[in-house]
Design a protein around this motif. Structure first.
Motif, PDB file in Angstrom:
ATOM      1  N   VAL A 174      27.613   2.545  -0.830  1.00  0.00           N
ATOM      2  CA  VAL A 174      28.406   1.427  -0.312  1.00  0.00           C
ATOM      3  C   VAL A 174      29.870   1.842  -0.222  1.00  0.00           C
ATOM      4  O   VAL A 174      30.552   1.583   0.777  1.00  0.00           O
ATOM      5  N   VAL A 175      30.358   2.517  -1.262  1.00  0.00           N
ATOM      6  CA  VAL A 175      31.736   3.009  -1.274  1.00  0.00           C
ATOM      7  C   VAL A 175      31.928   4.074  -0.202  1.00  0.00           C
ATOM      8  O   VAL A 175      32.917   4.078   0.533  1.00  0.00           O
ATOM      9  N   LYS A 180      34.158   5.434   5.423  1.00  0.00           N
ATOM     10  CA  LYS A 180      33.913   5.842   6.805  1.00  0.00           C
ATOM     11  C   LYS A 180      34.089   4.684   7.786  1.00  0.00           C
ATOM     12  O   LYS A 180      33.880   4.853   8.994  1.00  0.00           O
ATOM     13  N   MET A 181      34.446   3.507   7.271  1.00  0.00           N
ATOM     14  CA  MET A 181      34.575   2.301   8.092  1.00  0.00           C
ATOM     15  C   MET A 181      33.269   1.971   8.804  1.00  0.00           C
ATOM     16  O   MET A 181      33.252   1.591   9.972  1.00  0.00           O
ATOM     17  N   MET A 182      32.178   2.117   8.080  1.00  0.00           N
ATOM     18  CA  MET A 182      30.851   1.827   8.616  1.00  0.00           C
ATOM     19  C   MET A 182      30.103   0.891   7.671  1.00  0.00           C
ATOM     20  O   MET A 182      30.191   1.037   6.453  1.00  0.00           O
ATOM     21  N   PRO A 183      29.364  -0.076   8.196  1.00  0.00           N
ATOM     22  CA  PRO A 183      28.504  -0.894   7.327  1.00  0.00           C
ATOM     23  C   PRO A 183      27.440  -0.007   6.668  1.00  0.00           C
ATOM     24  O   PRO A 183      26.796   0.795   7.343  1.00  0.00           O
ATOM     25  N   PHE A 184      27.279  -0.129   5.361  1.00  0.00           N
ATOM     26  CA  PHE A 184      26.331   0.749   4.668  1.00  0.00           C
ATOM     27  C   PHE A 184      24.904   0.531   5.129  1.00  0.00           C
ATOM     28  O   PHE A 184      24.087   1.456   5.101  1.00  0.00           O
ATOM     29  N   MET A 222      18.892  -4.040  14.022  1.00  0.00           N
ATOM     30  CA  MET A 222      19.820  -3.210  13.252  1.00  0.00           C
ATOM     31  C   MET A 222      19.897  -1.800  13.815  1.00  0.00           C
ATOM     32  O   MET A 222      20.955  -1.184  13.856  1.00  0.00           O
ATOM     33  N   LYS A 223      18.778  -1.283  14.284  1.00  0.00           N
ATOM     34  CA  LYS A 223      18.782   0.058  14.880  1.00  0.00           C
ATOM     35  C   LYS A 223      19.657   0.100  16.128  1.00  0.00           C
ATOM     36  O   LYS A 223      20.391   1.054  16.371  1.00  0.00           O
ATOM     37  N   SER A 224      19.598  -0.949  16.922  1.00  0.00           N
ATOM     38  CA  SER A 224      20.415  -0.966  18.130  1.00  0.00           C
ATOM     39  C   SER A 224      21.892  -1.174  17.805  1.00  0.00           C
ATOM     40  O   SER A 224      22.757  -0.745  18.575  1.00  0.00           O
TER      41      SER A 224
END
Length: 230
Positions: A174-175, A180-184, A222-224
């Motif tokens: 999560v950290v 990376k500014m990405m949703p985990f 979520m994949k898309s």
């Protein structure tokens, strides 16, 4: 990012709430900060199924219960705000003094002895209120079980049925994804925290079958979504 947005005036708050209720969407998510300000409590009360996020530490559980207590008190006090007699009865009872627990059962009986109509409205409001609970940053199995303490306290003292949705484990991914500014859930789809979130969403979908959603459909969505972030 707007200074003072968390402390908007009552009229603006109610206008915003009315507009939120008119939005055309299957789900409207309002991410509220911590605290028990009137604004936070009133936005939480827009939904009958607000979600409580609680860390496993004792002070966090106490804060979560205190928040729920304030939500219930606000809900019930708004019902009786135009009834001066009931308001006076409640005020004299001092149910909300510092360091004093709010026992909704006693409050309801007191109101019932004065006004059956107000009692029925308060009882209906509590029956319709179905908040949900997620334990966050869980490190040990026994911390998951501690969610039952909150649920039992809410049922005994606040007369509120809290639905347990699940937990999210403490996960370094999560950290890492945050850096990376990405949703985990998109960056590390197979990490424990992502699996936990998928299970929580599955639990939500299972409890809301009438909305016609499927868990398989959500995972496909979520994949898309990954392409939008890469």
């Amino acid at each position: 990012e707007i200074l003072g947005l968390a402390n908007i005036h009552y009229q603006k708050k109610m206008k915003l709430i009315r507009h939120l209720e008119k939005l055309d969407g299957e789900f409207i998510i309002v991410d509220l900060g911590a605290g028990t300000s009137y604004n936070t409590v009133d936005f939480f009360n827009i939904s009958k199924e607000g979600i409580l996020i609680c860390n496993p530490e004792p002070n966090a559980k106490l804060d979560t219960y205190s928040f729920l207590k304030n939500v219930v008190w606000r809900k019930l006090s708004l019902i009786t705000k135009n009834n001066g007699v009931i308001k006076e009865v409640i005020d004299k009872a001092n149910f909300f003094e510092e360091n004093k627990s709010l026992e909704v059962g006693k409050l309801l009986q007191l109101v019932k002895s004065t006004s059956e109509e107000c009692f029925d409205m308060m009882k209906e409001s509590l029956n319709d209120f179905k908040p949900r609970l997620i334990m966050n940053k869980v490190r040990r199995k026994n911390q998951i079980a501690e969610a039952n303490q909150l649920i039992m306290l809410a049922k005994e003292f606040l007369k509120v049925e809290v639905q347990y949705l699940g937990h999210i484990e403490f996960d370094q991914h999560v950290v890492d994804s945050s850096e990376k500014m990405m949703p985990f859930i998109l960056e590390y789809r197979r990490c424990e925290a992502s699996k936990n979130v998928f299970q929580i969403i599955k639990n939500l979908i299972d409890s809301d079958r009438e909305r016609g959603k499927t868990f398989r459909g959500f995972k496909k969505d979520m994949k898309s979504e990954v392409r939008r972030w890469k």
